[in-house]
Motif scaffolding. Structure first.
Motif, PDB file in Angstrom:
ATOM      1  N   ASP A  23      87.509  -4.206  -2.940  1.00 40.87           N
ATOM      2  CA  ASP A  23      88.709  -4.533  -4.033  1.00 40.87           C
ATOM      3  C   ASP A  23      89.276  -5.188  -4.630  1.00 40.87           C
ATOM      4  N   GLU A  24      88.183  -6.454  -4.568  1.00 40.63           N
ATOM      5  CA  GLU A  24      87.678  -7.329  -5.475  1.00 40.63           C
ATOM      6  C   GLU A  24      86.817  -7.779  -6.937  1.00 40.63           C
ATOM      7  N   PRO A  25      86.501  -6.892  -8.073  1.00 37.37           N
ATOM      8  CA  PRO A  25      85.822  -6.722  -9.092  1.00 37.37           C
ATOM      9  C   PRO A  25      85.218  -7.657  -9.364  1.00 37.37           C
ATOM     10  N   GLU A  26      85.962  -8.860  -9.173  1.00 40.26           N
ATOM     11  CA  GLU A  26      85.422 -10.080  -9.616  1.00 40.26           C
ATOM     12  C   GLU A  26      84.788 -11.377  -8.818  1.00 40.26           C
ATOM     13  N   ARG A  52      94.382 -13.771  -4.561  1.00 37.36           N
ATOM     14  CA  ARG A  52      93.876 -14.444  -5.674  1.00 37.36           C
ATOM     15  C   ARG A  52      93.257 -15.237  -5.891  1.00 37.36           C
ATOM     16  N   GLU A  64      86.620  -0.984 -12.761  1.00 38.57           N
ATOM     17  CA  GLU A  64      87.672  -1.177 -12.293  1.00 38.57           C
ATOM     18  C   GLU A  64      88.855  -1.667 -12.823  1.00 38.57           C
ATOM     19  N   ARG A  65      88.561  -1.493 -13.962  1.00 38.28           N
ATOM     20  CA  ARG A  65      89.474  -2.372 -15.305  1.00 38.28           C
ATOM     21  C   ARG A  65      89.813  -3.847 -14.607  1.00 38.28           C
ATOM     22  N   ARG A  66      89.287  -4.598 -14.259  1.00 39.26           N
ATOM     23  CA  ARG A  66      90.173  -5.442 -13.701  1.00 39.26           C
ATOM     24  C   ARG A  66      89.337  -7.193 -13.958  1.00 39.26           C
ATOM     25  N   PRO A  67      88.791  -7.605 -15.680  1.00 34.87           N
ATOM     26  CA  PRO A  67      88.227  -8.303 -16.159  1.00 34.87           C
ATOM     27  C   PRO A  67      88.670  -9.545 -15.216  1.00 34.87           C
ATOM     28  N   GLY A  68      87.363 -10.157 -14.822  1.00 28.93           N
ATOM     29  CA  GLY A  68      87.798 -11.742 -14.826  1.00 28.93           C
ATOM     30  C   GLY A  68      86.258 -12.719 -15.462  1.00 28.93           C
ATOM     31  N   GLN A  92      83.431 -11.230 -14.273  1.00 24.46           N
ATOM     32  CA  GLN A  92      83.121 -10.297 -15.053  1.00 24.46           C
ATOM     33  C   GLN A  92      82.142 -10.575 -16.241  1.00 24.46           C
ATOM     34  N   SER A 146      88.983 -16.736  -5.735  1.00 18.81           N
ATOM     35  CA  SER A 146      88.538 -17.637  -6.155  1.00 18.81           C
ATOM     36  C   SER A 146      87.578 -18.496  -6.121  1.00 18.81           C
TER      37      SER A 146
END
Lengths: 496, 111
Positions: free
Chosen positions: A288-291, A234, A358-362, A365, A238
């Motif tokens: 697999d990384e929405p960010e 993770r 994907e509903r995994r905000p960062g 996004q 980043s």
């Protein structure tokens, strides 16, 4: 100048390739002229450099060696493609050839007895990869039947995996940030050290040292070319995205500079295109990384406004004959939205929707969502400022940086008026991170002006002028100061 | 790759809450073979300096340079690469309360 926008001002061409027009050589066809081969090699260079470099870097663990062998492979292509025709899969051909060059060099080192243990170990590792026969010393020309045979078993997906490993190594947080940015750019695009140096406005020797230092640290600290273990993934994703964002910002800032008055501006602007290209690649490599997609969407949406970010200032007095007015940055709210690039905005919105699903905000996004609200509004007045302030509130909980709070205050002012904006700005008034940031007093000046307090606005503008290090913003601030009715401290109105 | 892992204090940084157990960390990495050696050391005021100048052995009390960061101990870590060493270090309780410094050993490849 705006018209210089579309194309990258530098041609990235492998060494020895004649640049110039030529018909496209179709894969598999036998080229008939040197310029056909040159074109084919140039295209392969643009499309495949990163993968060729990455494959050799991964199998040898030595980025310097990989650079040399990748360059050599393109030089070999220039010779052999003229003789044998352009191969069906140029990337696979180049990768295999570069690996063979690496194997050849490592064996030679072993024979010479230099760095015995290392060379032997590395040669063993290279032996284990497809495309090398692992027997005896390679002949003087490693291109031949072995390469052709190996091509059939070389999967393209392997190239992408290697590329991802290379990106993680170049963006490793154990490297100095400047080195990460330069090395990532060079490794993914194949730009020469001189080109990278020009883009970052530093002397070539400085850039060479920066790159050498980063590569040496990769070796000395034990950074390997691999995807980080799950418990570190993770943070490391980043770190990769942060490097791409820094790269983009270098180019983005140059789009608000009057190019004819700022040296090297065209090269710096091209970095924004490079960053978009790299972000597109990384988004594909990290499905697999929405960010990663959030970052790509953010860059697409911001970059799409480039043609509207500079304009001639409104003439207070008719300019003297034959004087071309110098362009100034245009704030988002005042930009001519017809100049925004609709296709790029559409792509950015698509990529963002895809990421948000994907509903995994960062943070990327959320920033892209803010940019999307600007991009979708027909005018500044019709922008959904309430939604934007709400998104900034979310962003503050994710990354409570003073710059985020500053931008939030601007949005608050648009929603609830300049006094509310000034109050929101109070939170960061004493932030040490912003002590030398000209946009803090510049923003305060803008809000004070809109609140009908021109004298205080002038004080803030002078403060901003003392800090500003960008030509475009300096001109804008100087004009604003003249407009609020005060004399500019130094630069007289109408200079240059 | 082999790394010297220095366990140091970070006096100006906040604690990061509950940390893993040191005994578990030692047991885990002793068992895997990653931890070659390690121990705690006495504080700076018990340090002894030794040097030879003009053929004479000079012994001094105290460290050579006073630093705010205290070295509490060390471990020697064998890891496949930096990321593996980082993952091991990040599981150490002092990563939460202080800081860990990884120093790669000189290898034959040098740098």
């Amino acid at each position: 100048m705006r018209s210089a926008a579309g194309r990258s001002p530098r041609a990235v061409t492998p060494p020895g390739v004649p640049s110039g027009p030529g018909d496209k050589a179709h894969p598999g066809e036998r080229p008939t002229s040197a310029s056909d081969v040159g074109t084919a090699v140039t295209e392969a260079f643009r499309a495949e450099w990163g993968r060729v470099l990455a494959a050799v870097a991964r199998s040898t663990g030595d980025l310097d060696l990989a650079e040399e062998c990748a360059q050599e492979a393109f030089a070999t292509a220039l010779r052999t493609w003229a003789r044998d025709g352009v191969p069906q899969r140029p990337g696979a051909w180049l990768t295999t050839t570069a690996r063979n060059h690496a194997l050849d060099r490592l064996r030679r080192r072993r024979v010479e007895g230099a760095k015995v243990a290392t060379a032997a170990r590395l040669a063993e590792r290279v032996d284990g990869v497809p495309g090398t026969d692992g027997t005896g010393v390679a002949g003087p020309d490693p291109v031949g039947a072995a390469v052709a045979d190996a091509l059939d078993e070389w999967p393209d997906a392997e190239g992408d995996e290697d590329l991802l490993r290379l990106v993680f190594a170049c963006c490793h947080p154990a490297l100095p940030l400047e080195g990460r940015v330069a090395l990532t750019l060079r490794s993914l695009t194949g730009m020469t050290t001189a080109q990278v140096a020009r883009a970052f406005l530093v002397p070539e020797t400085t850039m060479a040292q920066r790159l050498t230092r980063a590569k040496r640290r990769i070796r000395s600290t034990g950074i390997t070319f691999r995807v980080p273990p799950p418990e570190l993934l993770r943070e490391r994703v980043s770190a990769v995205l942060a490097v791409l964002y820094v790269l983009f910002t270098e180019g983005y800032d140059a789009w608000a500079e009057p190019a004819q008055h700022v040296a090297g501006c065209a090269e710096r602007r091209a970095l924004a295109d490079d960053a978009v290209r790299c972000a597109r690649l990384v988004a594909r490599l990290l499905p697999d990384e929405p960010e990663a997609r959030g970052l790509l969407a953010l860059l697409l949406l911001q970059h799409a406004r480039r043609d509207a970010r500079l304009a001639a200032p409104p003439a207070a007095a008719p300019p003297a004959a034959a004087t071309v007015p110098v362009s100034e940055p245009v704030l988002l709210e005042e930009q001519d939205r017809t100049l925004w690039r609709g296709d790029e905005i559409a792509e950015g919105l698509r990529v963002l929707d895809d990421a948000l699903a994907e509903r995994r905000p960062g943070p990327y996004q959320v920033q892209a969502a803010i940019a999307a609200l600007h991009s979708s509004a027909p005018s500044a007045g019709e922008t959904d400022w309430a939604e934007i302030v709400g998104l900034y509130d979310v962003l503050v909980t994710m990354t409570p940086s003073p710059v985020v709070l500053l931008n939030r205050a601007v949005a608050v002012a648009m929603l609830r008026g300049p006094d509310a904006g000034l109050e929101a700005l109070g939170v960061v008034a004493d932030a040490p991170e912003l002590a030398a940031y000209h946009l803090l007093p510049a923003t305060r000046a803008d809000l004070l002006r809109r609140a009908g307090r021109p004298l205080e606005a002038a004080t803030e503008l002078r403060r901003a002028l003392a800090l500003v290090d960008r030509e475009g913003d300096r001109r804008l601030l100087a004009r604003r100061l003249a407009e609020v009715g005060a004399e500019p401290a130094e630069a007289p109105r109408g200079a240059s | 790759m082999r790394y010297l892992m220095l366990v140091v204090s970070a006096p100006d940084e906040p604690d990061d809450g509950p940390a893993p157990d040191i005994e578990e960390w030692v047991a885990k990495h002793d068992a895997s073979g990653a931890r070659i050696l390690g121990d705690r050391v006495r504080p700076q005021e018990d340090a002894v300096g030794v040097r030879v100048r003009k053929g004479e052995v000079l012994v001094t009390d105290g460290p050579f340079a006073e630093t705010k960061e205290q070295v509490f101990g060390f471990d020697v870590i064998e890891a496949a690469d930096l990321d593996e060493a980082v993952a091991i270090a990040a599981g150490h309780p002092m990563a939460y309360h202080g800081a860990l410094e990884l120093r790669p050993f000189w290898a034959e490849e040098g740098a």
